[in-house]
Enzyme design. Structure first.
Site, mmCIF file in Angstrom:
data_model
loop_
_atom_site.group_PDB
_atom_site.id
_atom_site.type_symbol
_atom_site.label_atom_id
_atom_site.label_comp_id
_atom_site.label_asym_id
_atom_site.label_seq_id
_atom_site.Cartn_x
_atom_site.Cartn_y
_atom_site.Cartn_z
ATOM 1 N N ASN A 1 -34.722 -72.243 -40.453
ATOM 2 C CA ASN A 1 -34.947 -72.686 -39.379
ATOM 3 C C ASN A 1 -35.204 -71.646 -38.153
ATOM 4 O O ASN A 1 -34.910 -70.471 -38.208
ATOM 5 C CB ASN A 1 -33.831 -73.504 -38.719
ATOM 6 C CG ASN A 1 -34.005 -73.945 -37.147
ATOM 7 O OD1 ASN A 1 -33.536 -73.142 -36.216
ATOM 8 N ND2 ASN A 1 -34.763 -75.099 -36.858
ATOM 9 N N TRP B 1 -28.002 -71.218 -28.295
ATOM 10 C CA TRP B 1 -28.608 -72.289 -28.786
ATOM 11 C C TRP B 1 -27.648 -73.648 -28.583
ATOM 12 O O TRP B 1 -26.569 -73.648 -28.564
ATOM 13 C CB TRP B 1 -28.440 -72.347 -30.270
ATOM 14 C CG TRP B 1 -27.437 -71.834 -31.028
ATOM 15 C CD1 TRP B 1 -25.948 -72.152 -30.805
ATOM 16 C CD2 TRP B 1 -27.315 -70.919 -32.328
ATOM 17 N NE1 TRP B 1 -25.202 -71.415 -31.827
ATOM 18 C CE2 TRP B 1 -26.038 -70.604 -32.521
ATOM 19 C CE3 TRP B 1 -28.377 -70.238 -32.947
ATOM 20 C CZ2 TRP B 1 -25.418 -69.878 -33.603
ATOM 21 C CZ3 TRP B 1 -27.863 -69.415 -34.129
ATOM 22 C CH2 TRP B 1 -26.622 -69.306 -34.405
ATOM 23 N N ASP C 1 -33.459 -70.158 -14.971
ATOM 24 C CA ASP C 1 -34.005 -70.887 -15.971
ATOM 25 C C ASP C 1 -35.431 -71.683 -15.687
ATOM 26 O O ASP C 1 -36.038 -71.602 -14.555
ATOM 27 C CB ASP C 1 -33.241 -72.081 -16.541
ATOM 28 C CG ASP C 1 -33.064 -71.998 -18.124
ATOM 29 O OD1 ASP C 1 -34.201 -71.981 -18.687
ATOM 30 O OD2 ASP C 1 -31.917 -72.011 -18.655
#
Length: 481
Positions: free
Chosen positions: A169, A187, A282
């Protein structure tokens, strides 16, 4: 021909006047962000900062910060071309019915196999190998915004393996640098990297991790793409490149990484260790809230002799990730139509930071069709994060915000056409009362039918007759315009 690596892509950008070298000394602490934000918001070029205070490595930002650059990165003239080509493999015009037809499909299968990643013995990312006291202090990691919890690696390709299947992944998860040998591993619990961590945690074993910095643009894009867990991101990268990605085995972990990347970080995440991570300015345009996240421990650094450190800046839109998100929208639209063929077009505007607002046009065929589409989208992979889904009729141009707003403001009866549901939300959402879970809204702005409880006449759109349009076209100059 595919870009061999990041610097091959940079050469193309420079030849086209889309890369600016900055030799003035700049700071990795806020200054590069302010410069990049201004340039990106004015549709400017990629930026190569060659003189970063306190560091030997140059920093490149805004590599895909315009429509022109994202098309160059993915080597297409039209972003829709990628999805169309994927469909020629998944949904050929004619299914083979005879033995001869099946033989004709073999070249297609061979073509797919040519996209598979290819293992090589070594590569440029191994030109320098540091196993003895590797340190993150050599990297010009940016502190992007004033209230960030520290410097963050913002463009990492994080490689892990499924502990049960061994399947690779690749995801892009920000990494806050805590000290010379540890970072956060942000994550989200919905992402495949976190799932691999959970599986390894049950075994009470460390999860090996490798991080590639500065791969070619197809690899970077593929690491962000919302692929199903069973599909290797490096296969998608090979499809985009039309050449396999060369992969090389790491030095201290059993993971393969792009051989021509600029920098590789090797290490592990302990099963139970967490540390306070964030806040971080963000891509929502807000600071995502601080929380406990797993910790990445560095065991080795390998890099080119003269590595380039890549970074992206996120913040209030529009900014670089908006263009990457638009490419994802266009690439995956045909795949959505496999399950929902009634979808005509879709738009995820940058102001909705993509997962917060989805506008979709449909060929409406039966009562409640719009609400069926909303529910189907909420059940489709990362579309589950969509906080607002607006459905309009097929003739409405969803790429035109004014057209959509006009339909929504005039077409809805709030009690009948607005649907509120509860469900999972993105980890970055700050508005819900609880993290990860809250309310989402669907708005049906399609024309209503008697079968949907609308028994009044629905007025036609105001449109001039073709005869008068032609008349005015012919006489336009005579009016003095």
């Amino acid at each position: 021909m595919a870009y061999q690596d990041l610097r091959d892509y940079m050469k193309t950008l420079e030849n086209k006047g889309l890369l600016k070298r900055i030799t003035t000394e700049v700071s990795a602490d806020l200054e590069i962000t302010e410069i990049t934000d201004r340039v990106c918001k004015s549709s400017g070029p990629a930026l190569l900062f060659e003189n970063v205070k306190g560091y030997k490595m140059p920093v490149i930002t805004n590599m895909m910060g315009s429509m022109e650059m994202i098309k160059l990165a993915l080597q297409v003239d039209d972003l829709d071309d990628i999805g169309k080509e994927i469909m020629t493999f998944l949904n050929p015009p004619e299914l083979p019915s005879s033995f001869l037809d099946k033989l004709k499909t073999l070249p297609k299968l061979a073509q797919i196999s040519s996209f598979l990643p290819k293992n090589v013995r070594s590569g440029p990312c191994k030109e320098v190998i540091i196993k003895d006291k590797p340190s993150l202090a050599v990297l010009p990691v940016l502190k992007c915004w004033p209230m960030d919890g520290g410097p963050f690696i913002t463009l990492p390709l994080v490689f892990t393996k499924d502990p049960e299947t061994g399947r690779r992944n690749v995801g892009m998860y920000r990494m806050q640098v805590f000290d010379e040998t540890t970072t956060g591993m942000h994550w989200h619990k919905h992402k495949d990297g976190a799932e691999n961590h959970r599986k390894q945690k049950q075994k009470k074993q460390r999860l090996e991790v490798a991080v590639a910095l500065g791969a070619d643009p197809a690899c970077i894009f593929s690491s962000i793409a919302p692929l199903p867990p069973a599909i290797d991101e490096m296969l998608l990268a090979g499809f985009l490149r039309k050449e396999p990605v060369e992969m090389v085995k790491c030095e201290t972990v059993d993971i393969e990484v792009p051989a021509r990347a600029e920098i590789i970080l090797e290490g592990y995440v302990d099963p139970d260790e967490t540390r306070w991570e964030g806040p971080f300015g963000d891509h929502t345009g807000y600071y995502s809230l601080a929380d406990d996240y797993p910790v990445f421990h560095l065991t080795c650094i390998t890099h080119r002799k003269d590595p380039i450190y890549p970074a992206t800046i996120v913040g209030q839109p529009p900014i670089e990730d908006n263009f990457i998100g638009k490419a994802i929208e266009r690439t995956f639209l045909p795949l959505m139509r496999l399950q929902l063929p009634e979808i005509v077009d879709i738009n995820m505007p940058p102001e909705g930071v993509f997962h917060n607002c989805v506008i979709v046009s449909i060929k409406k065929r039966y009562p409640g069709h719009a609400k069926k589409v909303m529910n189907a989208l909420w059940g489709m992979g990362q579309m589950m994060f969509a906080k607002l889904i607006i459905v309009v009729d097929e003739h409405v141009d969803v790429q035109n915000p004014s057209q959509v707003a006009w339909r929504v403001f005039n077409n809805i009866d709030a009690r009948r056409d607005v649907m509120i549901v509860d469900g999972p939300l993105d980890a970055l959402d700050h508005s819900s009362p609880a993290p990860y879970y809250g309310a989402k809204m669907g708005i049906d702005a399609t024309k209503k039918w008697p079968a949907e409880g609308h028994n009044r006449e629905w007025p036609d759109d105001i449109v001039m007759s073709e005869e008068i349009i032609s008349l005015v076209d012919r006489k336009w100059k005579s009016y003095g315009f």
